[in-house]
Each structure stands twice: as structure tokens, then as C-alpha cells.
Motif scaffolding. Structure first.
Motif, PDB file in Angstrom:
ATOM      1  N   SER A  30      -9.399   5.074  -4.047  1.00  0.00           N
ATOM      2  CA  SER A  30      -8.724   3.818  -4.395  1.00  0.00           C
ATOM      3  C   SER A  30      -9.194   2.611  -3.586  1.00  0.00           C
ATOM      4  O   SER A  30      -8.688   1.506  -3.788  1.00  0.00           O
ATOM      5  N   VAL A  31     -10.168   2.796  -2.679  1.00  0.00           N
ATOM      6  CA  VAL A  31     -10.597   1.691  -1.817  1.00  0.00           C
ATOM      7  C   VAL A  31     -12.118   1.559  -1.774  1.00  0.00           C
ATOM      8  O   VAL A  31     -12.840   2.499  -2.117  1.00  0.00           O
ATOM      9  N   ARG A  32     -12.570   0.380  -1.330  1.00  0.00           N
ATOM     10  CA  ARG A  32     -14.009   0.130  -1.222  1.00  0.00           C
ATOM     11  C   ARG A  32     -14.291  -0.695   0.035  1.00  0.00           C
ATOM     12  O   ARG A  32     -13.423  -1.437   0.507  1.00  0.00           O
ATOM     13  N   LEU A  33     -15.513  -0.586   0.512  1.00  0.00           N
ATOM     14  CA  LEU A  33     -15.988  -1.372   1.637  1.00  0.00           C
ATOM     15  C   LEU A  33     -16.846  -2.501   1.089  1.00  0.00           C
ATOM     16  O   LEU A  33     -17.789  -2.256   0.331  1.00  0.00           O
ATOM     17  N   ASP A  34     -16.495  -3.734   1.428  1.00  0.00           N
ATOM     18  CA  ASP A  34     -17.229  -4.925   0.983  1.00  0.00           C
ATOM     19  C   ASP A  34     -17.728  -5.706   2.190  1.00  0.00           C
ATOM     20  O   ASP A  34     -17.090  -5.702   3.243  1.00  0.00           O
ATOM     21  N   ARG A  35     -18.853  -6.401   2.012  1.00  0.00           N
ATOM     22  CA  ARG A  35     -19.284  -7.415   2.974  1.00  0.00           C
ATOM     23  C   ARG A  35     -18.975  -8.760   2.333  1.00  0.00           C
ATOM     24  O   ARG A  35     -19.512  -9.082   1.274  1.00  0.00           O
ATOM     25  N   VAL A  81      -3.421   4.351   2.061  1.00  0.00           N
ATOM     26  CA  VAL A  81      -3.658   4.380   3.512  1.00  0.00           C
ATOM     27  C   VAL A  81      -4.555   5.564   3.864  1.00  0.00           C
ATOM     28  O   VAL A  81      -5.500   5.432   4.652  1.00  0.00           O
ATOM     29  N   ASN A  82      -4.300   6.718   3.270  1.00  0.00           N
ATOM     30  CA  ASN A  82      -5.139   7.896   3.526  1.00  0.00           C
ATOM     31  C   ASN A  82      -6.566   7.675   3.024  1.00  0.00           C
ATOM     32  O   ASN A  82      -7.534   8.050   3.701  1.00  0.00           O
ATOM     33  N   ASP A  83      -6.728   7.071   1.846  1.00  0.00           N
ATOM     34  CA  ASP A  83      -8.061   6.778   1.331  1.00  0.00           C
ATOM     35  C   ASP A  83      -8.806   5.834   2.273  1.00  0.00           C
ATOM     36  O   ASP A  83     -10.006   5.999   2.517  1.00  0.00           O
ATOM     37  N   CYS A  84      -8.098   4.865   2.819  1.00  0.00           N
ATOM     38  CA  CYS A  84      -8.694   3.934   3.775  1.00  0.00           C
ATOM     39  C   CYS A  84      -9.192   4.682   5.007  1.00  0.00           C
ATOM     40  O   CYS A  84     -10.305   4.447   5.483  1.00  0.00           O
ATOM     41  N   THR A  85      -8.396   5.609   5.514  1.00  0.00           N
ATOM     42  CA  THR A  85      -8.789   6.394   6.692  1.00  0.00           C
ATOM     43  C   THR A  85     -10.064   7.181   6.418  1.00  0.00           C
ATOM     44  O   THR A  85     -10.974   7.207   7.247  1.00  0.00           O
ATOM     45  N   PHE A 109     -21.466 -13.921  12.609  1.00  0.00           N
ATOM     46  CA  PHE A 109     -20.721 -12.675  12.411  1.00  0.00           C
ATOM     47  C   PHE A 109     -21.013 -12.083  11.047  1.00  0.00           C
ATOM     48  O   PHE A 109     -21.445 -12.775  10.135  1.00  0.00           O
ATOM     49  N   GLN A 110     -20.755 -10.793  10.902  1.00  0.00           N
ATOM     50  CA  GLN A 110     -20.677 -10.125   9.608  1.00  0.00           C
ATOM     51  C   GLN A 110     -19.196  -9.925   9.319  1.00  0.00           C
ATOM     52  O   GLN A 110     -18.423  -9.581  10.215  1.00  0.00           O
ATOM     53  N   ASN A 111     -18.795 -10.131   8.088  1.00  0.00           N
ATOM     54  CA  ASN A 111     -17.402  -9.992   7.658  1.00  0.00           C
ATOM     55  C   ASN A 111     -17.330  -8.758   6.769  1.00  0.00           C
ATOM     56  O   ASN A 111     -17.798  -8.768   5.630  1.00  0.00           O
ATOM     57  N   VAL A 112     -16.748  -7.677   7.294  1.00  0.00           N
ATOM     58  CA  VAL A 112     -16.686  -6.398   6.591  1.00  0.00           C
ATOM     59  C   VAL A 112     -15.220  -6.081   6.319  1.00  0.00           C
ATOM     60  O   VAL A 112     -14.398  -6.124   7.240  1.00  0.00           O
ATOM     61  N   GLN A 113     -14.897  -5.775   5.063  1.00  0.00           N
ATOM     62  CA  GLN A 113     -13.497  -5.565   4.693  1.00  0.00           C
ATOM     63  C   GLN A 113     -13.315  -4.324   3.834  1.00  0.00           C
ATOM     64  O   GLN A 113     -14.222  -3.940   3.098  1.00  0.00           O
ATOM     65  N   ILE A 114     -12.140  -3.750   3.940  1.00  0.00           N
ATOM     66  CA  ILE A 114     -11.734  -2.687   3.019  1.00  0.00           C
ATOM     67  C   ILE A 114     -10.751  -3.298   2.042  1.00  0.00           C
ATOM     68  O   ILE A 114      -9.745  -3.897   2.429  1.00  0.00           O
ATOM     69  N   GLN A 115     -11.096  -3.167   0.751  1.00  0.00           N
ATOM     70  CA  GLN A 115     -10.308  -3.728  -0.342  1.00  0.00           C
ATOM     71  C   GLN A 115      -9.754  -2.581  -1.192  1.00  0.00           C
ATOM     72  O   GLN A 115     -10.367  -1.523  -1.286  1.00  0.00           O
ATOM     73  N   ILE A 116      -8.635  -2.855  -1.824  1.00  0.00           N
ATOM     74  CA  ILE A 116      -8.059  -1.890  -2.756  1.00  0.00           C
ATOM     75  C   ILE A 116      -8.697  -2.140  -4.120  1.00  0.00           C
ATOM     76  O   ILE A 116      -8.770  -3.283  -4.584  1.00  0.00           O
ATOM     77  N   ASN A 117      -9.191  -1.093  -4.751  1.00  0.00           N
ATOM     78  CA  ASN A 117      -9.848  -1.203  -6.053  1.00  0.00           C
ATOM     79  C   ASN A 117      -8.876  -1.620  -7.148  1.00  0.00           C
ATOM     80  O   ASN A 117      -7.689  -1.274  -7.114  1.00  0.00           O
ATOM     81  N   ASN A 118      -9.406  -2.333  -8.134  1.00  0.00           N
ATOM     82  CA  ASN A 118      -8.665  -2.689  -9.353  1.00  0.00           C
ATOM     83  C   ASN A 118      -7.333  -3.365  -9.059  1.00  0.00           C
ATOM     84  O   ASN A 118      -6.335  -3.094  -9.732  1.00  0.00           O
ATOM     85  N   ARG A 119      -7.351  -4.210  -8.064  1.00  0.00           N
ATOM     86  CA  ARG A 119      -6.132  -4.930  -7.714  1.00  0.00           C
ATOM     87  C   ARG A 119      -6.475  -6.391  -7.499  1.00  0.00           C
ATOM     88  O   ARG A 119      -7.404  -6.708  -6.770  1.00  0.00           O
ATOM     89  N   PRO A 120      -5.712  -7.298  -8.129  1.00  0.00           N
ATOM     90  CA  PRO A 120      -5.944  -8.720  -7.856  1.00  0.00           C
ATOM     91  C   PRO A 120      -5.514  -9.056  -6.429  1.00  0.00           C
ATOM     92  O   PRO A 120      -4.799  -8.282  -5.792  1.00  0.00           O
ATOM     93  N   ALA A 121      -5.925 -10.208  -5.955  1.00  0.00           N
ATOM     94  CA  ALA A 121      -5.547 -10.633  -4.604  1.00  0.00           C
ATOM     95  C   ALA A 121      -4.022 -10.640  -4.484  1.00  0.00           C
ATOM     96  O   ALA A 121      -3.340 -10.977  -5.446  1.00  0.00           O
ATOM     97  N   PRO A 122      -3.511 -10.215  -3.354  1.00  0.00           N
ATOM     98  CA  PRO A 122      -4.214  -9.771  -2.161  1.00  0.00           C
ATOM     99  C   PRO A 122      -4.619  -8.299  -2.267  1.00  0.00           C
ATOM    100  O   PRO A 122      -3.837  -7.464  -2.695  1.00  0.00           O
ATOM    101  N   VAL A 152       0.839  -1.201   0.000  1.00  0.00           N
ATOM    102  CA  VAL A 152       0.000   0.000   0.000  1.00  0.00           C
ATOM    103  C   VAL A 152       0.872   1.248   0.000  1.00  0.00           C
ATOM    104  O   VAL A 152       1.938   1.264   0.583  1.00  0.00           O
ATOM    105  N   SER A 153       0.381   2.261  -0.666  1.00  0.00           N
ATOM    106  CA  SER A 153       1.062   3.555  -0.682  1.00  0.00           C
ATOM    107  C   SER A 153       0.446   4.444   0.401  1.00  0.00           C
ATOM    108  O   SER A 153      -0.602   4.124   0.976  1.00  0.00           O
TER     109      SER A 153
END
Length: 153
Positions: free
Chosen positions: A79-84, A51-55, A91-104, A46-47
Motif C-alpha cells: 500500500s506504500v511507495r518510496l518517492d523522491r 504502518v506495517n507496509d511502511c516498516t 538536500f534530497q527529499n525522500v518520502q513514503i507515500q500511501i498509494n492511490n490516495r489523494p493528498a495528504p 493510516v491503518s
């Protein structure tokens, strides 16, 4: 307070909804804890901008965003998104993913206990859970671990 309604020292003002850690529906004490879980591995590169976009995205998470079926792009910010994601039982599984990026691409994630669902809470308690979920998401990003948000035992 100043005349404009802004506190002179904002650090001394209790956040809205903080009374939620008081009593629950049946008069029992209500508190929520954040417990570290498994590592997010492999952790993506991550750049500073990501990190700032995530915040920023974390600051936009609402209580309602935590609940519902699997869904991508619940919310996005640059550059980021919130996914369920697919959750484990209870439980609910909530994650922040980086857009347009393959795993991870997972850079933060929380598991939210179903006991914190709306039907079990009062209005102020929902705001409290929302704040705890946001805090857990930031801890997840910083510690590179999935975090669990649950009623304090």
C-alpha cells in the motif's frame, strides 16, 4: 556463534558497516545525525496494515534509492511507495507515500544532505548512511515530522 553462523545472542553483534562512524576520507571523524524538522501536516489517516507496509518498505531502502532526480515509485511495497520529491537546495527529499490516495498521502519523509552523497564517502560509510536514513524514516513516521539526515556538527 553457532555452527550455522548465527550468533547465539544477536543483540550483541555489531551491525555490518558500523565502523563507518570512524574516520572519513581525510582522517576526520565521520558521524551522521538525525534532526527533526517540520511537522508532516496534515498527516494522513493510516491503518495498522499501512504502518506495517511502511516498516517493510523502510527495511528495503538502499543507499542508491536516496539519490537521483525526482521520481515516483522508486520502490513499492503493497500500500506504500518510496518517492523522491522536489528537494530544497543541498538536500534530497525522500518520502513514503500511501498509494492511490489523494493528498495528504505523505506518511514519512527525510531530507538527506548532499554531503552524504557517494562521491564523498567510503563503502562502509554508505552502509552507515543507509542505516541512518532508514532509522530517520521510521522516526519520521512515528513523530509525524520530516527528519534531516546530515553530517554531525
Amino acid at each position: 556463534m553457532t555452527r550455522e553462523g548465527v550468533p547465539e545472542n544477536p543483540e550483541t553483534v555489531e551491525p555490518t558497516g558500523s565502523e563507518a562512524a570512524g574516520e572519513g576520507l581525510a582522517g576526520e571523524t565521520f558521524d551522521v545525525e538525525i534532526v527533526p524538522g517540520a511537522d508532516i501536516s496534515p498527516y494522513p489517516k493510516v491503518s495498522k496494515d499501512i504502518v506495517n507496509d511502511c516498516t517493510v518498505l523502510v527495511s528495503k531502502i538502499d543507499y542508491a534509492d536516496l539519490w537521483g532526480p525526482q521520481k515516483s515509485n522508486v520502490k513499492t511495497y503493497q500500500s506504500v511507495r518510496l518517492d523522491r520529491q522536489t528537494p530544497p537546495p543541498d538536500f534530497q527529499n525522500v518520502q513514503i507515500q500511501i498509494n492511490n490516495r489523494p493528498a495528504p498521502s505523505t506518511m514519512a519523509g527525510i531530507l538527506v544532505d548532499h554531503s552524504l552523497a557517494e562521491k564523498y564517502l567510503k563503502e562502509g560509510q554508505k552502509a552507515f548512511v543507509q542505516r541512518k536514513a532508514r532509522d530517520a524514516m521510521l522516526q519520521s513516521r512515528d513523530k509525524k515530522k520530516m527528519m534531516t539526515v546530515r553530517r554531525k556538527k
